[in-house]
Design an enzyme around this catalytic site. Structure first.
Site, PDB file in Angstrom:
ATOM      1  N   LYS A  97       6.126  -1.834   2.220  1.00 60.59           N
ATOM      2  CA  LYS A  97       4.945  -1.679   2.584  1.00 60.59           C
ATOM      3  C   LYS A  97       3.931  -2.105   2.658  1.00 60.59           C
ATOM      4  O   LYS A  97       3.426  -1.870   0.800  1.00 60.59           O
ATOM      5  CB  LYS A  97       4.535  -0.420   2.360  1.00 60.59           C
ATOM      6  CG  LYS A  97       4.147   0.759   2.561  1.00 60.59           C
ATOM      7  CD  LYS A  97       3.886   2.358   2.280  1.00 60.59           C
ATOM      8  CE  LYS A  97       3.382   3.008   3.539  1.00 60.59           C
ATOM      9  NZ  LYS A  97       3.531   3.195   4.391  1.00 60.59           N
ATOM     10  N   GLU A 139      12.168   2.235  14.350  1.00 61.90           N
ATOM     11  CA  GLU A 139      11.232   3.348  13.732  1.00 61.90           C
ATOM     12  C   GLU A 139       9.774   3.478  14.854  1.00 61.90           C
ATOM     13  O   GLU A 139       9.821   3.128  15.906  1.00 61.90           O
ATOM     14  CB  GLU A 139      11.002   2.829  12.740  1.00 61.90           C
ATOM     15  CG  GLU A 139      10.036   1.837  12.175  1.00 61.90           C
ATOM     16  CD  GLU A 139       9.681   1.923  10.527  1.00 61.90           C
ATOM     17  OE1 GLU A 139       9.727   2.559  10.139  1.00 61.90           O
ATOM     18  OE2 GLU A 139      10.251   0.600  10.246  1.00 61.90           O
ATOM     19  N   LEU A 174      10.861   1.090   7.409  1.00 61.68           N
ATOM     20  CA  LEU A 174      10.280   1.732   6.050  1.00 61.68           C
ATOM     21  C   LEU A 174      11.500   2.859   6.220  1.00 61.68           C
ATOM     22  O   LEU A 174      11.654   3.814   6.025  1.00 61.68           O
ATOM     23  CB  LEU A 174       8.930   1.807   6.313  1.00 61.68           C
ATOM     24  CG  LEU A 174       8.254   2.217   5.051  1.00 61.68           C
ATOM     25  CD1 LEU A 174       8.171   1.213   4.513  1.00 61.68           C
ATOM     26  CD2 LEU A 174       6.832   2.942   4.722  1.00 61.68           C
ATOM     27  N   TYR A 224       0.428  -1.639   0.087  1.00 66.13           N
ATOM     28  CA  TYR A 224      -0.276  -0.119   0.286  1.00 66.13           C
ATOM     29  C   TYR A 224       0.758   1.138  -0.054  1.00 66.13           C
ATOM     30  O   TYR A 224       2.191   1.415   0.558  1.00 66.13           O
ATOM     31  CB  TYR A 224      -1.290  -0.092   0.733  1.00 66.13           C
ATOM     32  CG  TYR A 224      -0.596   0.087   2.318  1.00 66.13           C
ATOM     33  CD1 TYR A 224       0.527  -0.879   3.272  1.00 66.13           C
ATOM     34  CD2 TYR A 224      -0.544   1.643   2.966  1.00 66.13           C
ATOM     35  CE1 TYR A 224       1.513  -0.073   4.251  1.00 66.13           C
ATOM     36  CE2 TYR A 224      -0.092   1.983   4.089  1.00 66.13           C
ATOM     37  CZ  TYR A 224       0.398   1.212   5.068  1.00 66.13           C
ATOM     38  OH  TYR A 224       1.359   1.148   6.391  1.00 66.13           O
TER      39      TYR A 224
END
Ligand code: PLP
Length: 286
Positions: free
Chosen positions: A150, A182, A206, A33
């Protein structure tokens, strides 16, 4: 207002949109996505998002049911149809609906990928969290090892967000082997003696589209950047902390695990970078 959404080639009212129960996105989170922000009816950093989308698809040997030009046209059409001034567009591509449930990937020549897009309206420029800053807790990072892709496997980030919510915080920073990877849905930074510190790119995190732009703008503004892991203890001793994401731009962090960062008020670098980010990204918005 009933939104118009895009599902597998059709624009439909959201109440009429349907996907197969055999879609692998639904059964196995076999899907990727992107979320692109919209300001003034225009898409921010669309090129960055499509480049990452193509990489995610290729890493998973998944085919896109549409070309990137068609994807841009669909994004634009949805923004117009739903009259979006500020907010974003969510896009999901799945490996499609095979027959029943199979761990073996179907042949993309026989099973086309599934695609869903929808818009959301949300104020992005005048954000209360930007003025006040956010509080985070640390949570062990128990996600899979390919966080650079992702995917829609978001159960663990959702679990971490719930832990943050229960602790009266809005965000969770994920920690692996003693170091922050993260945020649950953003990239994490600290600032010490004028230097921005953030974890280097690898499959541990990411590769944020906003991260790439923010680091570029920081260097252009002669702010030093160090890409390396940091601990929660180091973050608690920092002069400033912040997170970045497509819809949050750069948001200050004022508390980590109950410890105030500096005097507990938003720091100047996150604020300045947000201003530069918005100003610069609007120039290339489409
Ligand atoms: N890290 C994670 C785990 C995310 O889910 C996101 C956004 O969804 C980000 C970082 C920020 O990425 P971007 O700046 O491309 O929105």
């Amino acid at each position: 207002m009933t939104r118009t959404v895009y599902v597998n080639g059709e624009y439909l009212p959201e109440t009429e949109a349907k996907v197969s129960i055999f879609d692998r996105g639904f059964l196995m989170a076999d899907a990727v996505y992107e979320v692109t922000s919209v300001i003034g009816g225009k898409l921010i950093d669309f090129a960055g998002h499509t480049a990452r989308l193509e990489r995610s698809l290729s890493e998973l040997e998944m085919a896109s049911p549409v070309t990137m030009d068609e994807l841009l046209a669909i994004h634009r059409e949805l923004i117009v149809k739903n009259n979006i001034d500020e907010g974003g567009v969510y896009l999901q591509i799945t490996r499609g609906a095979g027959s029943d449930r199979d761990f073996v990937w179907p042949d993309p020549e026989e099973v086309p990928g599934g695609i869903v897009l929808f818009t959301f309206a949300k104020p992005l420029l005048n954000s209360k969290t930007m003025d006040e800053g956010i509080k985070v807790i640390s949570v062990e990072d128990l996600r899979w090892g390919r966080r650079d892709i992702k995917t829609t496997q978001l159960l663990y980030p959702s679990f971490a967000k719930m832990q943050a919510k229960r602790a009266g915080c809005s965000d969770a920073w994920l920690v692996e082997d003693g170091f922050v990877t993260e945020g649950y849905a953003n990239n994490a930074y600290i600032v010490k003696d004028g230097t921005i510190i953030t974890r280097q790119l690898s499959s541990d995190i990411l590769h944020g589209i906003t991260r790439a732009a923010i680091l570029r703008f920081a260097e252009e503004a002669q702010i030093k950047v160090e890409e390396r892991p940091f601990t929660i203890a180091e973050a608690q001793e920092a002069d400033e902390a912040f997170v970045t994401s497509a819809t949050g731009f750069s948001q200050p962090v004022i508390e980590i695990d109950g410890e105030m960062i500096a005097d507990g008020t938003p720091g100047p670098i996150a604020k300045r970078l947000r201003e530069i980010y918005v100003e610069e990204m609007l120039k290339t918005a489409i």
